[in-house]
Design a protein around this motif. Structure first.
Motif, PDB file in Angstrom:
ATOM      1  N   GLU A 251      -9.548  -2.457 -14.157  1.00  0.00           N
ATOM      2  CA  GLU A 251      -9.004  -1.802 -12.968  1.00  0.00           C
ATOM      3  C   GLU A 251     -10.052  -0.951 -12.266  1.00  0.00           C
ATOM      4  OE1 GLU A 251      -5.345   0.184 -13.743  1.00  0.00           O
ATOM      5  OE2 GLU A 251      -4.258  -1.709 -14.020  1.00  0.00           O
ATOM      6  N   VAL A 252     -10.993  -0.391 -13.004  1.00  0.00           N
ATOM      7  CA  VAL A 252     -12.101   0.323 -12.362  1.00  0.00           C
ATOM      8  C   VAL A 252     -12.894  -0.636 -11.479  1.00  0.00           C
ATOM      9  CG1 VAL A 252     -14.313   1.465 -12.795  1.00  0.00           C
ATOM     10  CG2 VAL A 252     -12.297   2.143 -14.097  1.00  0.00           C
ATOM     11  N   VAL A 253     -13.191  -1.824 -11.992  1.00  0.00           N
ATOM     12  CA  VAL A 253     -13.921  -2.821 -11.212  1.00  0.00           C
ATOM     13  C   VAL A 253     -13.099  -3.264 -10.004  1.00  0.00           C
ATOM     14  CG1 VAL A 253     -14.931  -5.133 -11.263  1.00  0.00           C
ATOM     15  CG2 VAL A 253     -15.217  -3.597 -13.227  1.00  0.00           C
ATOM     16  N   LEU A 254     -11.794  -3.455 -10.201  1.00  0.00           N
ATOM     17  CA  LEU A 254     -10.918  -3.872  -9.105  1.00  0.00           C
ATOM     18  C   LEU A 254     -10.894  -2.837  -7.982  1.00  0.00           C
ATOM     19  CD1 LEU A 254      -8.727  -5.790  -7.953  1.00  0.00           C
ATOM     20  CD2 LEU A 254      -7.046  -4.485  -9.296  1.00  0.00           C
ATOM     21  N   LEU A 255     -10.741  -1.570  -8.329  1.00  0.00           N
ATOM     22  CA  LEU A 255     -10.707  -0.519  -7.313  1.00  0.00           C
ATOM     23  C   LEU A 255     -12.048  -0.401  -6.602  1.00  0.00           C
ATOM     24  CD1 LEU A 255      -9.248   1.805  -5.898  1.00  0.00           C
ATOM     25  CD2 LEU A 255      -9.927   3.298  -7.799  1.00  0.00           C
ATOM     26  N   ALA A 256     -13.143  -0.456  -7.356  1.00  0.00           N
ATOM     27  CA  ALA A 256     -14.472  -0.362  -6.738  1.00  0.00           C
ATOM     28  C   ALA A 256     -14.695  -1.523  -5.771  1.00  0.00           C
ATOM     29  CB  ALA A 256     -15.552  -0.353  -7.821  1.00  0.00           C
ATOM     30  N   ALA A 257     -14.252  -2.712  -6.148  1.00  0.00           N
ATOM     31  CA  ALA A 257     -14.426  -3.871  -5.268  1.00  0.00           C
ATOM     32  C   ALA A 257     -13.641  -3.700  -3.975  1.00  0.00           C
ATOM     33  CB  ALA A 257     -13.990  -5.144  -5.997  1.00  0.00           C
ATOM     34  N   MET A 258     -12.399  -3.212  -4.055  1.00  0.00           N
ATOM     35  CA  MET A 258     -11.596  -3.077  -2.849  1.00  0.00           C
ATOM     36  C   MET A 258     -12.074  -1.931  -1.970  1.00  0.00           C
ATOM     37  SD  MET A 258      -9.629  -5.547  -2.594  1.00  0.00           S
ATOM     38  CE  MET A 258      -8.966  -4.874  -1.077  1.00  0.00           C
ATOM     39  N   LEU A 259     -12.549  -0.841  -2.568  1.00  0.00           N
ATOM     40  CA  LEU A 259     -13.121   0.244  -1.768  1.00  0.00           C
ATOM     41  C   LEU A 259     -14.351  -0.243  -1.012  1.00  0.00           C
ATOM     42  CD1 LEU A 259     -12.803   3.220  -4.287  1.00  0.00           C
ATOM     43  CD2 LEU A 259     -11.604   3.009  -2.102  1.00  0.00           C
ATOM     44  N   THR A 260     -15.157  -1.055  -1.649  1.00  0.00           N
ATOM     45  CA  THR A 260     -16.368  -1.570  -0.999  1.00  0.00           C
ATOM     46  C   THR A 260     -16.030  -2.580   0.087  1.00  0.00           C
ATOM     47  OG1 THR A 260     -17.604  -1.266  -3.068  1.00  0.00           O
ATOM     48  CG2 THR A 260     -18.563  -2.723  -1.410  1.00  0.00           C
ATOM     49  N   VAL A 261     -15.132  -3.514  -0.224  1.00  0.00           N
ATOM     50  CA  VAL A 261     -14.776  -4.548   0.750  1.00  0.00           C
ATOM     51  C   VAL A 261     -14.096  -3.939   1.978  1.00  0.00           C
ATOM     52  CG1 VAL A 261     -13.245  -6.520   1.134  1.00  0.00           C
ATOM     53  CG2 VAL A 261     -14.640  -6.400  -0.939  1.00  0.00           C
ATOM     54  N   SER A 262     -13.177  -2.999   1.767  1.00  0.00           N
ATOM     55  CA  SER A 262     -12.448  -2.412   2.896  1.00  0.00           C
ATOM     56  C   SER A 262     -13.365  -1.595   3.792  1.00  0.00           C
ATOM     57  CB  SER A 262     -11.290  -1.558   2.382  1.00  0.00           C
ATOM     58  OG  SER A 262     -11.769  -0.530   1.523  1.00  0.00           O
ATOM     59  N   TRP A 263     -14.349  -0.883   3.224  1.00  0.00           N
ATOM     60  CA  TRP A 263     -15.230  -0.042   4.028  1.00  0.00           C
ATOM     61  C   TRP A 263     -16.253  -0.866   4.796  1.00  0.00           C
ATOM     62  CZ3 TRP A 263     -15.334   4.662   5.949  1.00  0.00           C
ATOM     63  CH2 TRP A 263     -16.532   5.192   6.422  1.00  0.00           C
TER      64      TRP A 263
ATOM     65  N   ALA B 194      -9.306   5.072   7.657  1.00  0.00           N
ATOM     66  CA  ALA B 194      -7.905   4.693   7.478  1.00  0.00           C
ATOM     67  C   ALA B 194      -7.790   3.350   6.768  1.00  0.00           C
ATOM     68  CB  ALA B 194      -7.200   4.654   8.831  1.00  0.00           C
ATOM     69  N   ILE B 195      -8.637   2.394   7.133  1.00  0.00           N
ATOM     70  CA  ILE B 195      -8.594   1.077   6.509  1.00  0.00           C
ATOM     71  C   ILE B 195      -8.960   1.163   5.036  1.00  0.00           C
ATOM     72  CG2 ILE B 195      -9.731  -1.177   6.468  1.00  0.00           C
ATOM     73  CD1 ILE B 195      -9.922  -0.978   9.518  1.00  0.00           C
ATOM     74  N   GLN B 196      -9.969   1.972   4.703  1.00  0.00           N
ATOM     75  CA  GLN B 196     -10.395   2.060   3.306  1.00  0.00           C
ATOM     76  C   GLN B 196      -9.302   2.641   2.423  1.00  0.00           C
ATOM     77  OE1 GLN B 196     -13.539   4.882   2.117  1.00  0.00           O
ATOM     78  NE2 GLN B 196     -14.472   3.204   0.978  1.00  0.00           N
ATOM     79  N   PHE B 197      -8.674   3.728   2.865  1.00  0.00           N
ATOM     80  CA  PHE B 197      -7.682   4.368   2.013  1.00  0.00           C
ATOM     81  C   PHE B 197      -6.354   3.620   2.000  1.00  0.00           C
ATOM     82  CE2 PHE B 197     -10.321   8.283   2.817  1.00  0.00           C
ATOM     83  CZ  PHE B 197     -10.806   8.336   1.529  1.00  0.00           C
ATOM     84  N   ALA B 198      -5.960   3.012   3.111  1.00  0.00           N
ATOM     85  CA  ALA B 198      -4.704   2.258   3.130  1.00  0.00           C
ATOM     86  C   ALA B 198      -4.872   0.871   2.535  1.00  0.00           C
ATOM     87  CB  ALA B 198      -4.177   2.156   4.563  1.00  0.00           C
ATOM     88  N   GLY B 199      -6.078   0.308   2.622  1.00  0.00           N
ATOM     89  CA  GLY B 199      -6.290  -1.051   2.153  1.00  0.00           C
ATOM     90  C   GLY B 199      -6.687  -1.178   0.703  1.00  0.00           C
ATOM     91  N   SER B 200      -7.036  -0.060   0.046  1.00  0.00           N
ATOM     92  CA  SER B 200      -7.500  -0.119  -1.340  1.00  0.00           C
ATOM     93  C   SER B 200      -6.507   0.469  -2.323  1.00  0.00           C
ATOM     94  CB  SER B 200      -8.838   0.629  -1.475  1.00  0.00           C
ATOM     95  OG  SER B 200      -8.663   2.007  -1.197  1.00  0.00           O
ATOM     96  N   LYS B 201      -5.344   0.890  -1.874  1.00  0.00           N
ATOM     97  CA  LYS B 201      -4.415   1.611  -2.737  1.00  0.00           C
ATOM     98  C   LYS B 201      -3.110   0.838  -2.890  1.00  0.00           C
ATOM     99  CE  LYS B 201      -4.737   6.189  -2.102  1.00  0.00           C
ATOM    100  NZ  LYS B 201      -3.292   6.289  -1.884  1.00  0.00           N
TER     101      LYS B 201
ATOM    102  N   PHE C  75      -5.302  11.450   2.250  1.00  0.00           N
ATOM    103  CA  PHE C  75      -6.732  11.207   2.068  1.00  0.00           C
ATOM    104  C   PHE C  75      -7.417  10.923   3.401  1.00  0.00           C
ATOM    105  CE2 PHE C  75      -5.580   9.790  -2.414  1.00  0.00           C
ATOM    106  CZ  PHE C  75      -6.009  10.978  -2.968  1.00  0.00           C
ATOM    107  N   THR C  76      -6.752  10.185   4.288  1.00  0.00           N
ATOM    108  CA  THR C  76      -7.329   9.943   5.610  1.00  0.00           C
ATOM    109  C   THR C  76      -7.488  11.239   6.376  1.00  0.00           C
ATOM    110  OG1 THR C  76      -6.325   7.741   5.679  1.00  0.00           O
ATOM    111  CG2 THR C  76      -7.012   8.679   7.772  1.00  0.00           C
TER     112      THR C  76
ATOM    113  N   SER D 126       0.830  -1.200   0.000  1.00  0.00           N
ATOM    114  CA  SER D 126       0.000   0.000   0.000  1.00  0.00           C
ATOM    115  C   SER D 126       0.868   1.255   0.000  1.00  0.00           C
ATOM    116  CB  SER D 126      -0.913  -0.005   1.228  1.00  0.00           C
ATOM    117  OG  SER D 126      -1.704   1.163   1.280  1.00  0.00           O
ATOM    118  N   THR D 127       0.229   2.381  -0.209  1.00  0.00           N
ATOM    119  CA  THR D 127       0.924   3.662  -0.206  1.00  0.00           C
ATOM    120  C   THR D 127       1.067   4.200   1.208  1.00  0.00           C
ATOM    121  OG1 THR D 127      -1.138   4.881  -0.470  1.00  0.00           O
ATOM    122  CG2 THR D 127       0.001   4.229  -2.466  1.00  0.00           C
TER     123      THR D 127
END
Length: 366
Positions: free
Chosen positions: A263-275, A290-297, A145-146, A137-138
């Motif tokens: 990649e749009v689908v991949l990012l949307a899936a990880m943003l949803t799963v992490s939140w 914090a989990i959403q932004f650190a876990g989806s990037k 963002f957090t 992650s970044t």
């Protein structure tokens, strides 16, 4: 003589000001669609396409890239405070959740995308997509963002740092397991090169931090330019090798469009799963942010040097999905952070001035 008793004048109700960090983060990411660094990356790719390094120039560029990568990870190690990392262990559940998103959920989604080959993605693009899912992650953008979204900033700092440290070891091991011989130039010797070019400079930075940490703190802006300059050099070398080897002849605009859609689908899936996954695990709002932004990037700064070591001449196609995902995540996460910054916090007062008792409870006045 009459003594007048006067009660102190009540202070007017004022909202508490937000910390300067969210405001500075908003200013930094207000114009994300035209981020100068993204433009610099695109310009570097164009330069490599028009004037690729070849022959002696390629040898010089390759040596400079090796040195730049080692310097980059030395600076990472020298900047990371060991005390802050140990303090961050208090939020171990949050860090494990971020690591699970980064090194478990992402790779599983990457493996699921194997069914898109060869109808949607070419084998080379799929290898790059799977490598993207293995990158840590970044740190910087997750923190920014957090902060914008008024989340748990210390947790984001520690989560991003732990992910970057773990990625130095975990990413090559996962690449060896999942990519194998199909990972471009990947071989068991690549693991040794990772240790020599990435892990050893990082450990050296940690050992020398007590002597160089103050200098790095005082010259943070200059060193940030060194970081970005090193990444641009890695991009130029990788794409130059791709141009000389003719790998770009195998990529069509239709394939690039399909990669972007995946990649749009991949990012949307990880943003949803992490939140929503963090909500099911019982984390409060600040931790979920914090989990959403650190876990989806995914980290471009960590992924590009690793790809140059792991893939060799095939690195240009391998890093293309990562570069595309990097730009996409900045734009999308900026919009989400700005929207979450307007969410009411649990302890935030309403627009109407509260009663004196309520005011004392909120503002801490006595």
């Amino acid at each position: 003589m009459n003594r007048r008793t006067s009660s102190p004048r009540p202070r007017p109700f004022r909202r508490r000001r937000a910390s300067p960090s969210p405001r500075s983060a908003r200013r930094r990411f207000t114009r994300l669609p035209v981020d100068p660094y993204i433009l610099a990356l695109l310009g570097t790719v164009a330069l490599a396409a028009l004037l690729p390094a070849s022959g002696t120039t390629a040898d010089v560029a390759g040596g400079a890239t090796t040195g730049a990568v080692a310097l980059l990870f030395f600076l990472y190690g020298a900047r990371l405070s060991t005390r802050e990392a140990l303090d961050g262990l208090k939020s171990w559940r949050l860090h494990l959740t971020v690591l699970a998103c980064t090194f478990l959920m992402f790779p599983l989604l990457g493996l699921a995308a194997r069914g898109l080959v060869p109808f949607v993605l070419t084998p080379e693009l799929y290898s790059g997509l799977l490598f993207l899912c293995l990158v840590p992650s970044t740190i910087q953008s997750s923190i920014a963002f957090t902060s914008m979204a008024r989340g748990n900033v210390p947790a984001a700092i520690c989560a991003g740092s732990f992910s970057s440290i773990a990625g130095i070891v975990v990413t090559p091991l996962l690449a060896a397991l999942l990519l194998g011989g199909g990972g471009g130039g990947f071989s068991p010797d690549s693991l040794l090169r990772i240790v020599a070019q990435l892990l050893l400079p990082f450990v050296a930075g940690q050992l020398l931090r007590r002597w160089v940490g103050g200098f790095l703190t005082r010259h943070r802006t200059l060193l940030g330019r060194v970081d970005r300059g090193s990444i641009l050099l890695v991009v130029y070398t990788a794409f130059s090798q791709g141009m000389v080897a003719g790998v770009w002849n195998r990529v069509t605009p239709g394939r690039l469009g399909a990669l972007f859609a995946v990649e749009v689908v991949l990012l949307a899936a990880m943003l949803t799963v992490s939140w929503y996954g963090a909500r099911r695990l019982g984390f409060d709002r600040a931790d979920r942010v914090a989990i959403q932004f650190a876990g989806s990037k995914k980290s471009l700064a960590a992924g590009l040097p690793m790809a140059s070591v792991l893939f060799g001449a095939q690195a240009s196609l391998a890093v293309l999905p990562l570069m595309l995902f990097h730009m996409l995540q900045l734009v999308v996460c900026a919009m989400i952070a700005k929207r979450r910054s307007r969410d009411p916090l649990p302890d935030e007062p309403l627009s109407d001035p509260p009663s004196p008792a309520r005011k004392h409870a909120v503002t801490g006045q006595t």
